[in-house]
Design a protein around this motif. Structure first.
Motif, mmCIF file in Angstrom:
data_model
loop_
_atom_site.group_PDB
_atom_site.id
_atom_site.type_symbol
_atom_site.label_atom_id
_atom_site.label_comp_id
_atom_site.label_asym_id
_atom_site.label_seq_id
_atom_site.Cartn_x
_atom_site.Cartn_y
_atom_site.Cartn_z
ATOM 1 N N ALA A 102 0.047 7.013 1.237
ATOM 2 C CA ALA A 102 -0.191 6.541 2.605
ATOM 3 C C ALA A 102 -1.681 6.573 2.947
ATOM 4 C CB ALA A 102 0.599 7.403 3.586
ATOM 5 N N LYS A 106 -3.929 3.387 4.031
ATOM 6 C CA LYS A 106 -4.715 3.416 5.268
ATOM 7 C C LYS A 106 -6.172 3.050 4.997
ATOM 8 C CE LYS A 106 -5.504 4.530 9.624
ATOM 9 N NZ LYS A 106 -4.927 3.775 10.768
ATOM 10 N N GLU A 116 2.936 -1.817 8.272
ATOM 11 C CA GLU A 116 4.279 -1.523 8.793
ATOM 12 C C GLU A 116 5.302 -1.403 7.668
ATOM 13 O OE1 GLU A 116 5.064 -4.640 11.523
ATOM 14 O OE2 GLU A 116 3.942 -3.708 13.198
ATOM 15 N N ASP A 119 4.713 1.948 5.988
ATOM 16 C CA ASP A 119 5.110 2.998 6.927
ATOM 17 C C ASP A 119 6.618 3.191 6.914
ATOM 18 O OD1 ASP A 119 4.929 4.907 8.945
ATOM 19 O OD2 ASP A 119 5.117 3.409 10.528
ATOM 20 N N TYR A 120 7.326 2.116 6.660
ATOM 21 C CA TYR A 120 8.793 2.194 6.567
ATOM 22 C C TYR A 120 9.247 2.600 5.166
ATOM 23 C CZ TYR A 120 13.607 0.631 6.134
ATOM 24 O OH TYR A 120 14.954 0.576 5.865
ATOM 25 N N GLU A 278 8.380 11.599 6.583
ATOM 26 C CA GLU A 278 8.399 10.511 7.559
ATOM 27 C C GLU A 278 7.388 10.767 8.673
ATOM 28 O OE1 GLU A 278 11.841 7.849 9.616
ATOM 29 O OE2 GLU A 278 12.049 10.029 9.842
ATOM 30 N N VAL A 281 3.617 10.576 7.122
ATOM 31 C CA VAL A 281 3.244 9.205 6.776
ATOM 32 C C VAL A 281 3.005 8.390 8.039
ATOM 33 C CG1 VAL A 281 4.079 7.058 5.732
ATOM 34 C CG2 VAL A 281 4.359 9.226 4.514
ATOM 35 N N GLY A 282 3.862 8.591 9.047
ATOM 36 C CA GLY A 282 3.682 7.890 10.313
ATOM 37 C C GLY A 282 2.376 8.244 10.975
ATOM 38 N N LEU A 285 -0.553 6.476 8.986
ATOM 39 C CA LEU A 285 -0.633 5.019 9.065
ATOM 40 C C LEU A 285 -0.664 4.481 10.499
ATOM 41 C CD1 LEU A 285 1.796 4.028 6.164
ATOM 42 C CD2 LEU A 285 -0.711 4.108 6.149
ATOM 43 N N LYS A 286 -0.871 5.338 11.464
ATOM 44 C CA LYS A 286 -0.983 4.866 12.852
ATOM 45 C C LYS A 286 -2.225 4.000 13.028
ATOM 46 C CE LYS A 286 1.481 8.383 15.512
ATOM 47 N NZ LYS A 286 1.366 9.482 16.482
#
Length: 286
Positions: A102, A106, A116, A119-120, A278, A281-282, A285-286
């Motif tokens: 991730a 980024k 996105e 991120d998923y 989860e 990683v979220g 990658l924001k």
């Protein structure tokens, strides 16, 4: 997985948790107590064997076999713990590779739709692996981002989708060949971790070895009253079941932790690890 304070002795001693082996063993312990009482009554009051030197010396067999059974149980528990700890290392590796992958995504400053997707896909690989190891067919919401066939190996399908997206980025010129090599190394680690977890899950302790230990424990315990009744009398009724509890509990604990990816109380916190992947990683990658 049970979270606890290892210094809280009072709780350990007096609290009976649902993971305690006594919940499983109490019917067998009760049966052994009744059997021990019957043997003690027959030998002391009916058969009058108190003066029979040969029967009194049957305890010599237990002295010899006690060492053998202790060595077997030590090997059994150590082998199971090694599997448990290797499983934890693999899941730790999954956490690390997910974060590193991730971070690299980024740093590439890709288009929003690509970000996105990753991120998923990255945390969904962890959840797909979790359910795969538990022999379930669950993939989660928003599966339109990755097409999967529920009848096939879902972690492989997620990894293939991630790999395909990485190669598409290289083909479209959004990443260089050098960046492709770096990203592909992380993608390969996903499958290697999956293979390591599958090896642990699908390779149990050989049946003959496990069956032998169970039979050995049963025969060892069931013959204890015959020789010990002459020195302990009716005290064999509580003592023999306690010995059964100690020996059989070690085998039960080894059985529980040899496949550490389930949902038993002493299994690894797979759900928590996947949720953390989860979450992290979220955040990246924001």
């Amino acid at each position: 997985m049970i979270n606890y304070n290892p210094k809280d002795w009072i709780t350990f001693i007096f609290h009976v948790h649902k993971a305690d082996t006594i919940r499983t063993l109490w019917p067998l312990m009760l049966s052994v107590a009744v059997f021990s009482g019957i043997i003690a009554f027959l030998e002391l009051n009916y058969l009058k064997l108190a003066e029979t030197i040969y029967v009194k010396n049957i305890g010599m067999m237990h002295n010899l076999l006690g060492f053998v059974i202790s060595m077997l149980l030590v090997f059994r528990t150590n082998t199971s713990y090694d599997r448990w700890w290797e499983g934890r290392r693999l899941l730790g590796g999954l956490t690390n590779v997910s974060r590193n992958f991730a971070i690299k995504i980024k740093s590439l400053k890709l288009k929003k739709n690509h970000v996105e997707f990753f991120d998923y896909a990255i945390p969904k690989y962890a959840f797909a692996l979790q359910e795969h190891l538990r022999e379930k067919q669950y993939f989660g919401k928003n599966s339109l981002l990755i097409e999967v066939d529920g009848g096939k190996h879902i972690p492989n399908q997620v990894a293939a989708s991630i790999s395909s997206r990485v190669f598409e980025l290289q083909a479209s010129g959004e990443i260089t060949n050098e960046q492709l090599i770096i990203l592909n190394a992380d993608v390969q680690q996903f499958t290697e971790i999956c293979g390591g977890c599958e090896r642990i899950k699908n390779t149990p302790i050989p049946y003959s070895y496990s069956a032998f230990i169970k039979k050995f424990i049963f025969i060892y315990v069931i013959t204890l009253p015959f020789g010990w009744v002459f020195s302990l009398g009716y005290f064999v009724i509580p003592i023999v079941p306690f010995i059964l509890y100690v020996l059989a509990s070690l085998e039960l604990i080894a059985e529980e932790i040899e496949n550490p990816f389930g949902e038993d109380a002493n299994d690894l916190p797979v759900n928590e690890i996947c949720n953390n992947i989860e979450k992290h990683v979220g955040e990246i990658l924001k």
